[in-house]
Structure formats: structure tokens, C-alpha cells
Design an enzyme around this catalytic site. Structure first.
Site, PDB file in Angstrom:
ATOM      1  N   THR A  42       0.845  -1.189   0.000  1.00 57.96           N
ATOM      2  CA  THR A  42       0.000   0.000   0.000  1.00 57.96           C
ATOM      3  C   THR A  42       0.878   1.236   0.000  1.00 57.96           C
ATOM      4  OG1 THR A  42      -1.532   1.362   1.297  1.00 57.96           O
ATOM      5  CG2 THR A  42      -0.232  -0.223   2.515  1.00 57.96           C
ATOM      6  N   ASP A  53       0.140   3.926   1.379  1.00 57.16           N
ATOM      7  CA  ASP A  53       0.003   4.585   2.679  1.00 57.16           C
ATOM      8  C   ASP A  53       0.931   3.991   3.732  1.00 57.16           C
ATOM      9  OD1 ASP A  53      -1.983   5.888   1.349  1.00 57.16           O
ATOM     10  OD2 ASP A  53      -3.640   4.888   2.378  1.00 57.16           O
ATOM     11  N   ARG A  55       1.479  32.174  -5.704  1.00 63.42           N
ATOM     12  CA  ARG A  55       0.292  31.673  -5.026  1.00 63.42           C
ATOM     13  C   ARG A  55       0.670  30.740  -3.876  1.00 63.42           C
ATOM     14  NH1 ARG A  55      -4.326  30.445  -9.618  1.00 63.42           N
ATOM     15  NH2 ARG A  55      -4.094  32.401 -10.793  1.00 63.42           N
ATOM     16  N   GLY A 102      -3.768   9.015   1.298  1.00 64.09           N
ATOM     17  CA  GLY A 102      -3.507   8.706   2.706  1.00 64.09           C
ATOM     18  C   GLY A 102      -4.776   8.916   3.498  1.00 64.09           C
ATOM     19  N   ARG A 103      -5.625   7.900   3.535  1.00 67.49           N
ATOM     20  CA  ARG A 103      -6.933   8.046   4.180  1.00 67.49           C
ATOM     21  C   ARG A 103      -6.839   8.000   5.694  1.00 67.49           C
ATOM     22  NH1 ARG A 103     -10.331   3.441   2.366  1.00 67.49           N
ATOM     23  NH2 ARG A 103      -8.390   2.487   1.699  1.00 67.49           N
ATOM     24  N   ARG A 133       0.922   6.349  -7.947  1.00 69.74           N
ATOM     25  CA  ARG A 133       1.078   4.908  -8.104  1.00 69.74           C
ATOM     26  C   ARG A 133       1.294   4.520  -9.567  1.00 69.74           C
ATOM     27  NH1 ARG A 133      -4.769   3.927  -6.163  1.00 69.74           N
ATOM     28  NH2 ARG A 133      -3.715   2.789  -4.510  1.00 69.74           N
TER      29      ARG A 133
END
Length: 366
Positions: free
Chosen positions: A136, A138, A173, A181-182, A286
Site C-alpha cells: 500500500t 500509505d 500563489r 492517505g486516508r 502509483r
């Protein structure tokens, strides 16, 4: 020995090197290897009584079919997000078992994140010979310091963040760059640190806009090129706000709500005269071939998985802990959660990495 390989969840670079490693290691032992197409969803589409259906749902893996795939990203087996216990038709585990029996599978190697590996642990609890391999972006599978795909995701992110500096600087800006990344902010934290972004908002710590905005305005004012960069995990939230989970929908065209990057940018523009640039790195993190780290770990995890099967040590997950390849029980990921060590690695008031604890930490900090 007849061995099957399955990839589930999101694709990451490093899966194909692992598939090649498993195949070549198994062939050296005289074993047959097949790949199960499209994760658990593809398995459920097979009919255990129909030989043609079984053939269409699998791919024979041999020296020729895996030649050169280690240089490719993604997974040649394709993938899906599916838990056979929670389908519209109810728990379909018995069908999974029937299909594995019809295919005469002696052992199964699964590669996936939290969802795929939880179901793998469940199959192992039913007496099936299963080895799981964590992957994963993450890097949040409990029980291992490292998951396949993490290094490449960080590398891609750092490259993209640094490339965006030219546009952000040209227009003077504040850039809000959202990374996957939940539940864990490790990918965002490490990418922000390595790219030396001004601020990073992680999933573990809600962002107080009244504190974050003055910091970003100060960053921009003190930058000779008059810009600032803020990295944010997709699972982060503003203090008092709702978490927006981009996995609510499987399709980007069907998303519900507004993602955190856009939320944060709107707040910056509403509360200050500054204009923003919002960029979701998303699937670019990914995409493409794996870096050297993910090739190396993919090769090693694959070879180790086959060794475990040969030694009849199934019901295990391969892992990397304290810099060493190893093995933990397949159910280990059910015992906890993994995320950023906020007290040791993150300054929650300054919204940036703060490496207070280095000695004894793994190479990829968590």
C-alpha cells in the site's frame, strides 16, 4: 504443488516484481503457478462447475509470461476492491472455497492492503494455506515497517511537488497539494519533509485554519519568490469539519462531497487576499515503474513467501521490521492500527515534520 497468486486493492509499483519473484522461485521447485485475475471480484465471477470459466478467470504464470514484468508498474493480474463477505448477495466465502478447490490450489499468496489481507487472514482461519504480502502507498499495514509501493509513491510525490514549484512561484500563489492517505499521513509527512514543503497536514491531526493560515501567509511573505506550499493527506480534515473519504466512490467521476485539498484552498481564499493552486497527485503517485526500493522489496517478499510455503509455514504475513525481513502471523494486522508517531515526528502546532526521535526508528519513519 499448485500455487495461486492474487492481487487486491489499489495497484502499486512493485507488485509485478513480486509476481515474477514468486513465479520464478516456485518454478525452481517444480511447482505450477497460476494467477487469479482481478482480485476477489474476479474469483467470484468464476463458476466452479465450468472449466471454461475457470480458465478465463486465471492466467498460467511461467518464465515467459513474467519475463520483463519487473520493469512495469501496476499488476498484470489486474485488481479490484472487494471483500467476499460483504457482497450484495451476502457472504460468498463458500463460493471462494469451492473455486479454490475446483482449481486444485494447494497454497495461495495474496498481495494487498488492509482489506485484502483481512480477508486473507479469514481464509487462513478456515484452514486454507495462505501467505499474505503487504502492499500500500500509505504504508499503514499493522505488523510491518514497510509495504510494497510506499517508496515509489514518496519518490513520485517529491518529484511532482518540486516540479510544481515553478508554476506556483510564477503566479505567486499558495499551493495546496493533496496526496493519498486516508487513515495514515505517513506518505504526506515524508513527502512534505523530503521536498521541504512549508507545511504538511496529516490525517492524524485536524488542521485549525486559524493557526495554519497565518503560518502559510508568513511562509509566502518570507519567500523571495513569494509562494508557499502546503501538503495535505486526503484523509485529513479541518478542525470542526467532516472527513472526506475519496474511497466512498470507486469512480473519480462519481465523488460525493468536496475533497480536503479544495476545502482548504477555499478557506485560504475566503479568509485572505491570496489565491491558490490546488493539485491532487492522486493516481500519479502509483503510476509508472517501481523504484529500486520497491523492486528489491518485491523480489524479496516474493521469494520469502515461497520459502514459507515450502517449509509449511503458512498462515503468515511477510514483513520488514527493524530493517530485517521477517514473518508475523497472518492475523497480526487485526491487532492494531499504524500511523504517524505524532509526538515524535510531527509538530502539530507548526504543521511540519519534527524529527525528535530518530535513534531506534525504522529507515522509513512512521
Amino acid at each position: 504443488m499448485r500455487l495461486a497468486i492474487l492481487t487486491g486493492g489499489g495497484d502499486v509499483p512493485g507488485l509485478n516484481p513480486c509476481i515474477r519473484s514468486i513465479t520464478m522461485s516456485a518454478m525452481q521447485r517444480g511447482w505450477d503457478v497460476i494467477g487469479l485475475r482481478r482480485g476477489w471480484e474476479g474469483v467470484l465471477e468464476m463458476d466452479p462447475t465450468d472449466p471454461r470459466s475457470l480458465e478465463n478467470g486465471t492466467i498460467v504464470l511461467d518464465r515467459n509470461s513474467v519475463r520483463g514484468i519487473d520493469r512495469q508498474g501496476g499488476t498484470i493480474l489486474h485488481s479490484s476492491r472487494n471483500d467476499p463477505r460483504t457482497t450484495d448477495e451476502g457472504d460468498q466465502t463458500q463460493k471462494i472455497l469451492d473455486i479454490l478447490d475446483a482449481l486444485q490450489i494447494d497454497a495461495l499468496i495474496t498481495m494487498g492492503g488492509d482489506g485484502t489481507l483481512r480477508y486473507s487472514a479469514y481464509l487462513a482461519s478456515l484452514g486454507r494455506n495462505v501467505i499474505s504480502i503487504p502492499k500500500t502507498m500509505d504504508n499503514d499495514v499493522y505488523g510491518t515497517d514497510y509495504c510494497i509501493g510506499f517508496s515509489t509513491a514518496v519518490t513520485r510525490s517529491v518529484e511532482a511537488i518540486n516540479a510544481l514549484r515553478t508554476t506556483v512561484a510564477s503566479h505567486e500563489r499558495i499551493a495546496v497539494i493533496e496526496l493519498f492517505g486516508r487513515r495514515s499521513g505517513e506518505t504526506a509527512l515524508l513527502s512534505g519533509f523530503l521536498s521541504q514543503a512549508d507545511r504538511t497536514v496529516i490525517a492524524e491531526v485536524p488542521a485549525d485554519i486559524d493557526r495554519l493560515l497565518p503560518l502559510l501567509l508568513d511562509d509566502k511573505a518570507n519567500n523571495p519568490e513569494s509562494y508557499a506550499i502546503c501538503i495535505v493527506s486526503e484523509g485529513a480534515k479541518l478542525a470542526g469539519g467532516e472527513i472526506y473519504d475519496s474511497e466512498i466512490s470507486k469512480s473519480n467521476t462519481n465523488r460525493v462531497g468536496v475533497n480536503i485539498g479544495t476545502q482548504l484552498a477555499r478557506e485560504i481564499e475566503a479568509r485572505s487576499p491570496e489565491r491558490t493552486i490546488v493539485q491532487e497527485l492522486a493516481y500519479l503517485m502509483r503510476a509508472g515503474e517501481p523504484d529500486a526500493m520497491d523492486r528489491m522489496v518485491g523480489f524479496a517478499f516474493g521469494a520469502l513467501a515461497v520459502q514459507l510455503i515450502e517449509e509449511r509455514r503458512t498462515s503468515n504475513m511477510v514483513c520488514l521490521n527493524d530493517g530485517n525481513y521477517g514473518v508475523v502471523p497472518i492475523s497480526t494486522l487485526l491487532e492494531g492500527t499504524k500511523g504517524v508517531n505524532v509526538s515524535g515526528l510531527y509538530d502539530a502546532r507548526q504543521y511540519r515534520a519534527n524529527l525528535m526521535q530518530i535513534e531506534g526508528m525504522p529507515m522509513f519513519l512512521y
